[in-house]
Design a protein around this motif. Structure first.
Motif, PDB file in Angstrom:
ATOM      1  N   GLY A 144       3.147  48.904   4.223  1.00  0.00           N
ATOM      2  CA  GLY A 144       1.981  49.566   4.788  1.00  0.00           C
ATOM      3  C   GLY A 144       1.995  51.076   4.726  1.00  0.00           C
ATOM      4  N   GLY A 145       3.089  51.657   4.258  1.00  0.00           N
ATOM      5  CA  GLY A 145       3.135  53.110   4.161  1.00  0.00           C
ATOM      6  C   GLY A 145       2.211  53.624   3.065  1.00  0.00           C
ATOM      7  N   GLY A 146       2.065  54.947   3.016  1.00  0.00           N
ATOM      8  CA  GLY A 146       1.225  55.539   1.995  1.00  0.00           C
ATOM      9  C   GLY A 146       0.920  56.980   2.299  1.00  0.00           C
ATOM     10  N   LEU A 147      -0.051  57.514   1.549  1.00  0.00           N
ATOM     11  CA  LEU A 147      -0.491  58.894   1.702  1.00  0.00           C
ATOM     12  C   LEU A 147      -1.823  58.905   2.435  1.00  0.00           C
ATOM     13  CD1 LEU A 147      -0.354  61.937   0.991  1.00  0.00           C
ATOM     14  CD2 LEU A 147      -1.467  61.363  -1.183  1.00  0.00           C
ATOM     15  N   VAL A 148      -1.929  59.739   3.467  1.00  0.00           N
ATOM     16  CA  VAL A 148      -3.145  59.816   4.253  1.00  0.00           C
ATOM     17  C   VAL A 148      -3.369  61.264   4.667  1.00  0.00           C
ATOM     18  CG1 VAL A 148      -1.956  59.321   6.431  1.00  0.00           C
ATOM     19  CG2 VAL A 148      -4.391  58.753   6.190  1.00  0.00           C
ATOM     20  N   GLN A 149      -4.617  61.631   4.853  1.00  0.00           N
ATOM     21  CA  GLN A 149      -4.915  62.984   5.324  1.00  0.00           C
ATOM     22  C   GLN A 149      -4.703  63.088   6.827  1.00  0.00           C
ATOM     23  OE1 GLN A 149      -8.922  63.887   4.015  1.00  0.00           O
ATOM     24  NE2 GLN A 149      -8.128  64.867   2.157  1.00  0.00           N
ATOM     25  N   ALA A 150      -4.446  64.286   7.277  1.00  0.00           N
ATOM     26  CA  ALA A 150      -4.294  64.531   8.712  1.00  0.00           C
ATOM     27  C   ALA A 150      -5.533  64.025   9.449  1.00  0.00           C
ATOM     28  CB  ALA A 150      -4.088  66.009   8.976  1.00  0.00           C
ATOM     29  N   GLY A 151      -5.292  63.360  10.573  1.00  0.00           N
ATOM     30  CA  GLY A 151      -6.359  62.749  11.346  1.00  0.00           C
ATOM     31  C   GLY A 151      -6.629  61.308  10.988  1.00  0.00           C
ATOM     32  N   GLY A 152      -6.044  60.853   9.900  1.00  0.00           N
ATOM     33  CA  GLY A 152      -6.254  59.489   9.442  1.00  0.00           C
ATOM     34  C   GLY A 152      -5.356  58.487  10.138  1.00  0.00           C
ATOM     35  N   SER A 153      -5.415  57.240   9.660  1.00  0.00           N
ATOM     36  CA  SER A 153      -4.674  56.141  10.267  1.00  0.00           C
ATOM     37  C   SER A 153      -3.954  55.320   9.212  1.00  0.00           C
ATOM     38  CB  SER A 153      -5.625  55.217  11.036  1.00  0.00           C
ATOM     39  OG  SER A 153      -6.266  55.892  12.088  1.00  0.00           O
ATOM     40  N   LEU A 154      -2.866  54.707   9.633  1.00  0.00           N
ATOM     41  CA  LEU A 154      -2.137  53.735   8.828  1.00  0.00           C
ATOM     42  C   LEU A 154      -1.601  52.654   9.756  1.00  0.00           C
ATOM     43  CD1 LEU A 154       0.065  55.830   6.344  1.00  0.00           C
ATOM     44  CD2 LEU A 154      -1.818  54.304   5.721  1.00  0.00           C
ATOM     45  N   ARG A 155      -1.423  51.462   9.209  1.00  0.00           N
ATOM     46  CA  ARG A 155      -0.813  50.371   9.960  1.00  0.00           C
ATOM     47  C   ARG A 155       0.392  49.866   9.198  1.00  0.00           C
ATOM     48  NH1 ARG A 155      -2.765  44.209  11.031  1.00  0.00           N
ATOM     49  NH2 ARG A 155      -2.173  44.003  13.220  1.00  0.00           N
ATOM     50  N   LEU A 156       1.554  49.999   9.822  1.00  0.00           N
ATOM     51  CA  LEU A 156       2.789  49.508   9.227  1.00  0.00           C
ATOM     52  C   LEU A 156       3.078  48.102   9.735  1.00  0.00           C
ATOM     53  CD1 LEU A 156       5.113  52.636   9.588  1.00  0.00           C
ATOM     54  CD2 LEU A 156       3.435  52.107   7.797  1.00  0.00           C
ATOM     55  N   SER A 157       3.694  47.307   8.869  1.00  0.00           N
ATOM     56  CA  SER A 157       4.112  45.959   9.239  1.00  0.00           C
ATOM     57  C   SER A 157       5.607  45.807   8.996  1.00  0.00           C
ATOM     58  CB  SER A 157       3.362  44.913   8.410  1.00  0.00           C
ATOM     59  OG  SER A 157       1.975  44.984   8.626  1.00  0.00           O
ATOM     60  N   CYS A 158       6.232  44.969   9.810  1.00  0.00           N
ATOM     61  CA  CYS A 158       7.649  44.630   9.639  1.00  0.00           C
ATOM     62  C   CYS A 158       7.776  43.118   9.764  1.00  0.00           C
ATOM     63  CB  CYS A 158       8.508  45.324  10.674  1.00  0.00           C
ATOM     64  SG  CYS A 158      10.236  44.780  10.688  1.00  0.00           S
ATOM     65  N   ALA A 159       8.047  42.467   8.652  1.00  0.00           N
ATOM     66  CA  ALA A 159       8.219  41.019   8.645  1.00  0.00           C
ATOM     67  C   ALA A 159       9.691  40.693   8.865  1.00  0.00           C
ATOM     68  CB  ALA A 159       7.734  40.441   7.325  1.00  0.00           C
ATOM     69  N   ALA A 160       9.967  39.892   9.876  1.00  0.00           N
ATOM     70  CA  ALA A 160      11.339  39.542  10.246  1.00  0.00           C
ATOM     71  C   ALA A 160      11.637  38.094   9.880  1.00  0.00           C
ATOM     72  CB  ALA A 160      11.541  39.756  11.732  1.00  0.00           C
ATOM     73  N   SER A 161      12.851  37.859   9.415  1.00  0.00           N
ATOM     74  CA  SER A 161      13.269  36.501   9.077  1.00  0.00           C
ATOM     75  C   SER A 161      14.764  36.362   9.297  1.00  0.00           C
ATOM     76  CB  SER A 161      12.920  36.176   7.619  1.00  0.00           C
ATOM     77  OG  SER A 161      13.611  37.035   6.738  1.00  0.00           O
ATOM     78  N   GLY A 162      15.228  35.115   9.284  1.00  0.00           N
ATOM     79  CA  GLY A 162      16.660  34.877   9.331  1.00  0.00           C
ATOM     80  C   GLY A 162      17.235  34.671  10.714  1.00  0.00           C
ATOM     81  N   GLY A 163      16.407  34.338  11.694  1.00  0.00           N
ATOM     82  CA  GLY A 163      16.960  34.093  13.017  1.00  0.00           C
ATOM     83  C   GLY A 163      15.869  33.931  14.034  1.00  0.00           C
TER      84      GLY A 163
ATOM     85  N   MET B 110      -0.861  53.549  13.591  1.00  0.00           N
ATOM     86  CA  MET B 110      -0.699  55.001  13.716  1.00  0.00           C
ATOM     87  C   MET B 110      -2.052  55.667  13.516  1.00  0.00           C
ATOM     88  SD  MET B 110       2.875  55.499  11.627  1.00  0.00           S
ATOM     89  CE  MET B 110       2.130  55.140  10.055  1.00  0.00           C
ATOM     90  N   ASN B 111      -2.548  56.294  14.554  1.00  0.00           N
ATOM     91  CA  ASN B 111      -3.838  56.991  14.512  1.00  0.00           C
ATOM     92  C   ASN B 111      -3.623  58.490  14.705  1.00  0.00           C
ATOM     93  OD1 ASN B 111      -5.131  54.461  14.329  1.00  0.00           O
ATOM     94  ND2 ASN B 111      -5.286  54.312  16.560  1.00  0.00           N
ATOM     95  N   SER B 112      -4.647  59.241  14.372  1.00  0.00           N
ATOM     96  CA  SER B 112      -4.596  60.703  14.534  1.00  0.00           C
ATOM     97  C   SER B 112      -3.320  61.274  13.941  1.00  0.00           C
ATOM     98  CB  SER B 112      -4.701  61.079  16.024  1.00  0.00           C
ATOM     99  OG  SER B 112      -5.889  60.571  16.593  1.00  0.00           O
ATOM    100  N   LEU B 113      -3.022  60.869  12.737  1.00  0.00           N
ATOM    101  CA  LEU B 113      -1.771  61.278  12.094  1.00  0.00           C
ATOM    102  C   LEU B 113      -1.741  62.773  11.840  1.00  0.00           C
ATOM    103  CD1 LEU B 113      -1.331  58.225   9.758  1.00  0.00           C
ATOM    104  CD2 LEU B 113       0.395  59.073  11.360  1.00  0.00           C
ATOM    105  N   LYS B 114      -0.538  63.328  11.954  1.00  0.00           N
ATOM    106  CA  LYS B 114      -0.292  64.754  11.753  1.00  0.00           C
ATOM    107  C   LYS B 114       0.708  64.937  10.616  1.00  0.00           C
ATOM    108  CE  LYS B 114      -0.610  65.427  16.779  1.00  0.00           C
ATOM    109  NZ  LYS B 114       0.105  65.926  17.983  1.00  0.00           N
ATOM    110  N   PRO B 115       0.702  66.096   9.971  1.00  0.00           N
ATOM    111  CA  PRO B 115       1.689  66.332   8.911  1.00  0.00           C
ATOM    112  C   PRO B 115       3.128  66.135   9.386  1.00  0.00           C
ATOM    113  CG  PRO B 115      -0.030  67.973   8.798  1.00  0.00           C
ATOM    114  CD  PRO B 115      -0.296  67.179  10.030  1.00  0.00           C
ATOM    115  N   GLU B 116       3.392  66.424  10.645  1.00  0.00           N
ATOM    116  CA  GLU B 116       4.756  66.253  11.167  1.00  0.00           C
ATOM    117  C   GLU B 116       5.145  64.791  11.361  1.00  0.00           C
ATOM    118  OE1 GLU B 116       2.318  68.203  12.433  1.00  0.00           O
ATOM    119  OE2 GLU B 116       2.380  68.218  14.638  1.00  0.00           O
ATOM    120  N   ASP B 117       4.205  63.872  11.163  1.00  0.00           N
ATOM    121  CA  ASP B 117       4.537  62.447  11.179  1.00  0.00           C
ATOM    122  C   ASP B 117       5.080  61.979   9.830  1.00  0.00           C
ATOM    123  OD1 ASP B 117       1.559  61.951  13.111  1.00  0.00           O
ATOM    124  OD2 ASP B 117       3.626  61.931  13.854  1.00  0.00           O
TER     125      ASP B 117
END
Length: 119
Positions: free
Chosen positions: A8-27, A83-90
């Motif tokens: 789910g990562g990527g390039l976005v402009q400041a103020g934009g949003s991204l949604r990361l996912s973490c798929a877990a397995s093995g237990g 992740m909303n209202s993203l900043k360059p420091e993120d």
């Protein structure tokens, strides 16, 4: 063996949003915490957010409170970071983590996903 795979990562402009996912397995994951950390270039890895798989209780780093939301889908063994209202420091590589050491288990990390926020 626990395996964690982020996406789910990527390039976005400041103020934009991204949604990361973490798929877990093995237990089984019930009762454990799942967390997101991040590491920016030249900096140490830092805590971002944590959720308890069973109760759903959460906590956040001060730097992301009010902007990021951690959640989980128990049926799919997946944890999300909205992740909303993203900043360059993120800008960082974001890692999914499950630390079972207090229960005598391992400390598990995903491979990471890059998030870049342009100004």
């Amino acid at each position: 063996q626990v395996q964690l795979v982020e996406s789910g990562g990527g390039l976005v402009q400041a103020g934009g949003s991204l949604r990361l996912s973490c798929a877990a397995s093995g237990g089984t994951f019930s009762g454990y915490d799942m967390a997101w950390f991040r590491q920016a270039p030249g900096k140490e890895r830092e805590f971002v957010a944590r959720i308890n798989w069973s109760s759903g209780s959460t906590n956040y780093a001060d730097s992301v409170k009010g902007r990021f939301t951690i959640s989980r889908d128990n049926a799919k063994n997946t944890v999300f970071l909205q992740m909303n209202s993203l900043k360059p420091e993120d800008t960082a590589v974001y890692y999914c983590n499950q630390d079972r050491r207090i229960f005598g288990g391992g400390n598990y990390w995903g491979q990471g996903t890059q998030v870049t926020v342009s100004s």
